[in-house]
Design an enzyme around this catalytic site. Structure first.
Site, PDB file in Angstrom:
ATOM      1  N   ASP A 110       0.882  -1.168   0.000  1.00 30.41           N
ATOM      2  CA  ASP A 110       0.000   0.000   0.000  1.00 30.41           C
ATOM      3  C   ASP A 110       0.916   1.213   0.000  1.00 30.41           C
ATOM      4  O   ASP A 110       1.754   1.350   0.909  1.00 30.41           O
ATOM      5  CB  ASP A 110      -0.889   0.027   1.246  1.00 30.41           C
ATOM      6  CG  ASP A 110      -1.878  -1.112   1.292  1.00 30.41           C
ATOM      7  OD1 ASP A 110      -2.189  -1.682   0.239  1.00 30.41           O
ATOM      8  OD2 ASP A 110      -2.342  -1.429   2.406  1.00 30.41           O
ATOM      9  N   GLU A 167      -8.908  -0.087  -4.831  1.00 28.13           N
ATOM     10  CA  GLU A 167      -8.077   0.768  -3.961  1.00 28.13           C
ATOM     11  C   GLU A 167      -6.913   1.341  -4.758  1.00 28.13           C
ATOM     12  O   GLU A 167      -6.016   0.590  -5.169  1.00 28.13           O
ATOM     13  CB  GLU A 167      -7.510  -0.058  -2.789  1.00 28.13           C
ATOM     14  CG  GLU A 167      -8.577  -0.673  -1.894  1.00 28.13           C
ATOM     15  CD  GLU A 167      -7.978  -1.564  -0.797  1.00 28.13           C
ATOM     16  OE1 GLU A 167      -6.764  -1.840  -0.822  1.00 28.13           O
ATOM     17  OE2 GLU A 167      -8.754  -1.972   0.076  1.00 28.13           O
ATOM     18  N   HIS A 170      -3.256   0.235  -3.445  1.00 25.98           N
ATOM     19  CA  HIS A 170      -2.858  -1.167  -3.257  1.00 25.98           C
ATOM     20  C   HIS A 170      -2.311  -1.783  -4.551  1.00 25.98           C
ATOM     21  O   HIS A 170      -2.999  -1.774  -5.573  1.00 25.98           O
ATOM     22  CB  HIS A 170      -4.056  -1.984  -2.754  1.00 25.98           C
ATOM     23  CG  HIS A 170      -3.765  -3.439  -2.588  1.00 25.98           C
ATOM     24  ND1 HIS A 170      -3.724  -4.063  -1.351  1.00 25.98           N
ATOM     25  CD2 HIS A 170      -3.480  -4.404  -3.486  1.00 25.98           C
ATOM     26  CE1 HIS A 170      -3.436  -5.338  -1.516  1.00 25.98           C
ATOM     27  NE2 HIS A 170      -3.281  -5.565  -2.815  1.00 25.98           N
TER      28      HIS A 170
END
Ligand code: ZN
Length: 184
Positions: A110, A167, A170
């Site tokens: 991340d 996301e 990510h």
């Protein structure tokens, strides 16, 4: 953590041992995360050696542009995955521990982009904002935000990572399937 018997590229290593001067902001080592609890006993981030080496390549691409990467999370033990799932049992945002997350395999990162002074570029939402605006596929955003997200994806893709559609922060190393879930 010692895994001497394993092939070199699968060993879990501290990211900062492979990527010098790497910026990190490990929210899970503080209460400043979506669970409101301290989840990690250390703010050192680990990943498979091959993931850390690929991150170093990505950092090189960022620096060529006068930018740098900042990492929020990397390897995550399965026990922590179970705790997160107990708080947010929604597969759009937290992987079901029964299946395991790519973070549990030491293959996910991340992260975001920062300028040379360490200031984060505007990505439209914060890290771990569980909204549709956080989706990498969400397009109703200012041009500058879309450009920042596309640049992050380009840098990471060129280094061997694919973005998770839900996301923007990510990324999974291509070939993550060959790595087992861990709970070290
Ligand atoms: Zn992630």
């Amino acid at each position: 953590m010692t895994f001497e018997s394993q092939p070199r590229d699968t060993v879990l290593v501290p990211l900062n041992s492979v990527v010098p001067n790497l910026l990190t902001d490990v929210r899970y080592a503080t209460k400043d995360n979506f669970t409101g609890r301290v989840l990690y006993t250390t703010d050192t981030l680990y990943a498979r050696h091959v993931v850390a080496e690929s991150l170093a390549v990505a950092q090189g691409y960022a620096r060529e542009r006068g930018l740098q990467l900042k990492v929020y999370d990397a390897y995550r033990p399965l026990s922590i995955q179970r705790l997160m799932w107990s708080i947010v049992p929604d597969e759009r945002y937290v992987a079901d521990p029964a299946k395991g997350s790519r973070h549990n395999r030491g293959c996910a990162l991340d992260l975001t982009l920062c300028d040379s002074t360490g200031r984060e570029l505007d990505m439209g939402t914060g890290y771990d904002e569980f909204t549709e605006r956080a989706a990498a596929t969400y397009m109703d955003l200012p041009e500058t935000v879309l450009a920042h997200r596309q640049l992050l994806q380009k840098i990471m893709s060129d280094a061997g990572f694919d973005v998770l559609p839900s996301e923007w922060w990510h990324f999974d190393l291509r070939g993550w399937e060959r790595f087992a879930i861990l709970n070290e």
